[in-house]
Write a protein that holds these residues in place. Structure first.
Motif, PDB file in Angstrom:
ATOM      1  N   LEU A 146       0.827  -1.210   0.000  1.00  0.00           N
ATOM      2  CA  LEU A 146       0.000   0.000   0.000  1.00  0.00           C
ATOM      3  C   LEU A 146       0.865   1.265   0.000  1.00  0.00           C
ATOM      4  CD1 LEU A 146      -2.831  -1.035   2.496  1.00  0.00           C
ATOM      5  CD2 LEU A 146      -2.948  -0.917   0.002  1.00  0.00           C
ATOM      6  N   ALA A 147       1.979   1.227   0.736  1.00  0.00           N
ATOM      7  CA  ALA A 147       2.886   2.381   0.744  1.00  0.00           C
ATOM      8  C   ALA A 147       3.454   2.623  -0.655  1.00  0.00           C
ATOM      9  CB  ALA A 147       4.009   2.157   1.751  1.00  0.00           C
ATOM     10  N   ASP A 148       3.759   1.539  -1.361  1.00  0.00           N
ATOM     11  CA  ASP A 148       4.264   1.658  -2.740  1.00  0.00           C
ATOM     12  C   ASP A 148       3.210   2.245  -3.680  1.00  0.00           C
ATOM     13  OD1 ASP A 148       6.688   0.635  -1.955  1.00  0.00           O
ATOM     14  OD2 ASP A 148       6.302  -1.395  -2.684  1.00  0.00           O
ATOM     15  N   LYS A 149       1.939   2.060  -3.297  1.00  0.00           N
ATOM     16  CA  LYS A 149       0.834   2.635  -4.084  1.00  0.00           C
ATOM     17  C   LYS A 149       0.536   4.071  -3.642  1.00  0.00           C
ATOM     18  CE  LYS A 149      -0.281  -1.036  -6.558  1.00  0.00           C
ATOM     19  NZ  LYS A 149      -0.217  -1.038  -8.032  1.00  0.00           N
ATOM     20  N   GLU A 150       1.409   4.609  -2.768  1.00  0.00           N
ATOM     21  CA  GLU A 150       1.311   5.987  -2.271  1.00  0.00           C
ATOM     22  C   GLU A 150       0.082   6.219  -1.406  1.00  0.00           C
ATOM     23  OE1 GLU A 150       1.738   8.615  -5.611  1.00  0.00           O
ATOM     24  OE2 GLU A 150       3.849   8.092  -5.899  1.00  0.00           O
ATOM     25  N   VAL A 151      -0.334   5.178  -0.700  1.00  0.00           N
ATOM     26  CA  VAL A 151      -1.410   5.322   0.276  1.00  0.00           C
ATOM     27  C   VAL A 151      -0.798   5.912   1.554  1.00  0.00           C
ATOM     28  CG1 VAL A 151      -3.162   4.114   1.643  1.00  0.00           C
ATOM     29  CG2 VAL A 151      -2.646   3.360  -0.704  1.00  0.00           C
ATOM     30  N   GLU A 152      -1.478   6.879   2.169  1.00  0.00           N
ATOM     31  CA  GLU A 152      -0.958   7.533   3.358  1.00  0.00           C
ATOM     32  C   GLU A 152      -1.049   6.620   4.576  1.00  0.00           C
ATOM     33  OE1 GLU A 152      -2.953  11.245   3.788  1.00  0.00           O
ATOM     34  OE2 GLU A 152      -2.046  12.128   1.993  1.00  0.00           O
ATOM     35  N   GLU A 153      -0.129   6.828   5.523  1.00  0.00           N
ATOM     36  CA  GLU A 153      -0.017   5.947   6.689  1.00  0.00           C
ATOM     37  C   GLU A 153      -1.303   5.833   7.512  1.00  0.00           C
ATOM     38  OE1 GLU A 153       1.116   3.272   9.386  1.00  0.00           O
ATOM     39  OE2 GLU A 153       2.143   3.754   7.507  1.00  0.00           O
ATOM     40  N   PRO A 154      -2.016   6.934   7.799  1.00  0.00           N
ATOM     41  CA  PRO A 154      -3.265   6.779   8.566  1.00  0.00           C
ATOM     42  C   PRO A 154      -4.285   5.879   7.876  1.00  0.00           C
ATOM     43  CG  PRO A 154      -2.571   9.070   8.540  1.00  0.00           C
ATOM     44  CD  PRO A 154      -1.710   8.357   7.535  1.00  0.00           C
ATOM     45  N   VAL A 155      -4.337   5.972   6.551  1.00  0.00           N
ATOM     46  CA  VAL A 155      -5.255   5.124   5.780  1.00  0.00           C
ATOM     47  C   VAL A 155      -4.794   3.672   5.837  1.00  0.00           C
ATOM     48  CG1 VAL A 155      -6.194   4.653   3.480  1.00  0.00           C
ATOM     49  CG2 VAL A 155      -5.924   7.019   4.256  1.00  0.00           C
ATOM     50  N   ILE A 156      -3.486   3.455   5.685  1.00  0.00           N
ATOM     51  CA  ILE A 156      -2.943   2.093   5.778  1.00  0.00           C
ATOM     52  C   ILE A 156      -3.312   1.469   7.117  1.00  0.00           C
ATOM     53  CG2 ILE A 156      -0.821   0.726   5.924  1.00  0.00           C
ATOM     54  CD1 ILE A 156       0.451   2.639   3.915  1.00  0.00           C
ATOM     55  N   GLN A 157      -3.169   2.246   8.181  1.00  0.00           N
ATOM     56  CA  GLN A 157      -3.468   1.726   9.516  1.00  0.00           C
ATOM     57  C   GLN A 157      -4.927   1.284   9.628  1.00  0.00           C
ATOM     58  OE1 GLN A 157      -1.027   1.257  11.766  1.00  0.00           O
ATOM     59  NE2 GLN A 157      -2.551   0.192  13.004  1.00  0.00           N
ATOM     60  N   GLU A 158      -5.826   2.084   9.078  1.00  0.00           N
ATOM     61  CA  GLU A 158      -7.257   1.725   9.103  1.00  0.00           C
ATOM     62  C   GLU A 158      -7.515   0.455   8.293  1.00  0.00           C
ATOM     63  OE1 GLU A 158      -9.695   2.964  10.799  1.00  0.00           O
ATOM     64  OE2 GLU A 158      -8.619   4.662  11.666  1.00  0.00           O
ATOM     65  N   VAL A 159      -6.852   0.354   7.149  1.00  0.00           N
ATOM     66  CA  VAL A 159      -7.018  -0.836   6.303  1.00  0.00           C
ATOM     67  C   VAL A 159      -6.532  -2.079   7.027  1.00  0.00           C
ATOM     68  CG1 VAL A 159      -6.231  -1.966   4.182  1.00  0.00           C
ATOM     69  CG2 VAL A 159      -6.904   0.442   4.131  1.00  0.00           C
ATOM     70  N   ILE A 160      -5.390  -1.992   7.682  1.00  0.00           N
ATOM     71  CA  ILE A 160      -4.841  -3.137   8.423  1.00  0.00           C
ATOM     72  C   ILE A 160      -5.812  -3.590   9.499  1.00  0.00           C
ATOM     73  CG2 ILE A 160      -3.006  -3.887   9.984  1.00  0.00           C
ATOM     74  CD1 ILE A 160      -2.137  -3.701   7.062  1.00  0.00           C
ATOM     75  N   HIS A 161      -6.413  -2.626  10.208  1.00  0.00           N
ATOM     76  CA  HIS A 161      -7.411  -2.978  11.242  1.00  0.00           C
ATOM     77  C   HIS A 161      -8.578  -3.743  10.631  1.00  0.00           C
ATOM     78  CE1 HIS A 161      -5.601  -1.178  14.676  1.00  0.00           C
ATOM     79  NE2 HIS A 161      -5.703   0.071  14.269  1.00  0.00           N
ATOM     80  N   LYS A 162      -9.060  -3.260   9.482  1.00  0.00           N
ATOM     81  CA  LYS A 162     -10.192  -3.924   8.830  1.00  0.00           C
ATOM     82  C   LYS A 162      -9.810  -5.332   8.376  1.00  0.00           C
ATOM     83  CE  LYS A 162     -12.679  -1.606   5.813  1.00  0.00           C
ATOM     84  NZ  LYS A 162     -14.046  -1.632   6.357  1.00  0.00           N
ATOM     85  N   LEU A 163      -8.607  -5.494   7.851  1.00  0.00           N
ATOM     86  CA  LEU A 163      -8.169  -6.808   7.375  1.00  0.00           C
ATOM     87  C   LEU A 163      -8.071  -7.814   8.519  1.00  0.00           C
ATOM     88  CD1 LEU A 163      -5.416  -5.702   4.830  1.00  0.00           C
ATOM     89  CD2 LEU A 163      -7.663  -6.666   4.288  1.00  0.00           C
ATOM     90  N   TYR A 164      -7.622  -7.345   9.659  1.00  0.00           N
ATOM     91  CA  TYR A 164      -7.583  -8.229  10.829  1.00  0.00           C
ATOM     92  C   TYR A 164      -8.995  -8.547  11.322  1.00  0.00           C
ATOM     93  CZ  TYR A 164      -2.555  -8.451  11.755  1.00  0.00           C
ATOM     94  OH  TYR A 164      -1.213  -8.742  11.684  1.00  0.00           O
ATOM     95  N   ASP A 165      -9.858  -7.545  11.309  1.00  0.00           N
ATOM     96  CA  ASP A 165     -11.241  -7.758  11.759  1.00  0.00           C
ATOM     97  C   ASP A 165     -11.941  -8.822  10.926  1.00  0.00           C
ATOM     98  OD1 ASP A 165     -11.046  -5.929  13.785  1.00  0.00           O
ATOM     99  OD2 ASP A 165     -11.990  -4.280  12.674  1.00  0.00           O
ATOM    100  N   TYR A 166     -11.676  -8.811   9.620  1.00  0.00           N
ATOM    101  CA  TYR A 166     -12.322  -9.775   8.721  1.00  0.00           C
ATOM    102  C   TYR A 166     -11.456 -11.015   8.475  1.00  0.00           C
ATOM    103  CZ  TYR A 166     -15.818  -6.189   7.773  1.00  0.00           C
ATOM    104  OH  TYR A 166     -16.826  -5.262   7.901  1.00  0.00           O
ATOM    105  N   GLN A 167     -10.385 -11.132   9.262  1.00  0.00           N
ATOM    106  CA  GLN A 167      -9.496 -12.312   9.250  1.00  0.00           C
ATOM    107  C   GLN A 167      -8.831 -12.565   7.895  1.00  0.00           C
ATOM    108  OE1 GLN A 167     -11.994 -15.475  10.807  1.00  0.00           O
ATOM    109  NE2 GLN A 167     -11.597 -14.851  12.910  1.00  0.00           N
ATOM    110  N   PHE A 168      -8.539 -11.484   7.200  1.00  0.00           N
ATOM    111  CA  PHE A 168      -7.766 -11.608   5.969  1.00  0.00           C
ATOM    112  C   PHE A 168      -6.269 -11.584   6.267  1.00  0.00           C
ATOM    113  CE2 PHE A 168     -11.734  -9.908   4.006  1.00  0.00           C
ATOM    114  CZ  PHE A 168     -11.969 -10.969   3.144  1.00  0.00           C
TER     115      PHE A 168
END
Length: 269
Positions: free
Chosen positions: A88-110
């Motif tokens: 995601l960082a390589d796709k130029e996604v900002e760190e706060p957004v990455i953090q939210e995405v990681i939380h969602k991925l863990y929540d949905y067990q991805f």
């Protein structure tokens, strides 16, 4: 304040919607949002949005777009949290957004680094000839936490390591049949070290493989190497020839006793 004047479905991506706003100067295209964001904020024609609302909508849409990117990345193969963050960082996604995405991925067990490590170790044991040192290094490079790595590596029992190392040792020995026993062992040991097997495992595997060459095999290897050395030093004579031959063959790992036996045979021919 801005007022939503129109909402249209994108032609190429029906999960996204174009939002048109009027800031008091007439209707104009403002931004697009994912369907989930549209529903979450209950966006509709005539709705008024202030600057804070617009900022929050765009932030949530960034999260949704980045989440979809991550899901696509994860559908091909299992990944670690570190790999997803880097992608995601390589796709130029900002760190706060990455953090939210990681939380969602863990929540949905991805995402599950512990399961990833366990699956990776199982796969390497069953499908590769990698030793435990290399497997550990692979997981470290993928960003898996040290405690999870060591827990997963418990699957790679000492018995299994020795079994695989023994097979590789025998394969390496067979490829070096024309080498002296000493050089043969050195090459096999270096081969196993590169594959990631610890010294203690290599030592046990070597003993179990019973790779010691008999006298005939050692002399056959010596004659092979001796013929190569002879071609190199054939223009020399007497003492100088013998010294060069002895030095060359000794470096190849043969004992002085065996070398002298070979040179005596050569004189008799």
């Amino acid at each position: 304040m801005a007022t939503i004047t129109k909402i249209t479905v994108q032609k190429k991506n029906t999960d996204r919607y174009n939002i048109f706003l009027d800031h008091g100067k007439g209707e104009e295209y403002a931004f697009s949002v994912d369907e989930d964001v549209l529903i979450k904020f209950n966006l509709k024609k005539g709705m008024e949005l202030d600057d804070f609302a617009l900022m929050e909508i765009n932030y949530q849409d960034d999260i949704r777009k980045s989440y979809n990117l991550a899901i696509h990345y994860l559908t091909r193969v299992m990944r670690t949290e570190f790999e997803v963050r880097k992608y995601l960082a390589d796709k130029e996604v900002e760190e706060p957004v990455i953090q939210e995405v990681i939380h969602k991925l863990y929540d949905y067990q991805f995402l599950d680094d512990e399961e990833y490590a366990n699956a990776y170790v199982r796969t390497q044991i069953n499908t590769s000839d990698k030793g435990i040192v290399v497997v550990r290094k692979d997981l470290q490079e993928k960003g898996v936490a040290a405690p999870l790595i060591e827990k997963a590596l418990k699957q790679y029992s000492l018995e299994k390591q020795i079994e695989k190392a023994k097979g590789l040792w025998e394969k390496a020995v067979n490829k070096s049949a024309k080498e002296s026993e000493r050089i043969l062992k050195q090459k096999a040991e270096q081969f196993l070290l590169r594959k990631g097997y610890p010294f203690e495992v290599i030592s046990i595997a070597m003993e179990m493989a019973e790779s010691k060459k008999d006298e005939d095999d050692e002399m056959e290897a010596l004659r092979y190497q001796g013929e190569k050395a002879h071609r190199k030093y054939a223009q020399l004579e007497g003492y100088e020839y013998e010294q060069k031959m002895k030095q060359a063959l000794y470096r190849k790992g043969f004992s002085i006793e065996k070398i002298e036996q070979f040179l005596a045979e050569e004189k008799d021919d």
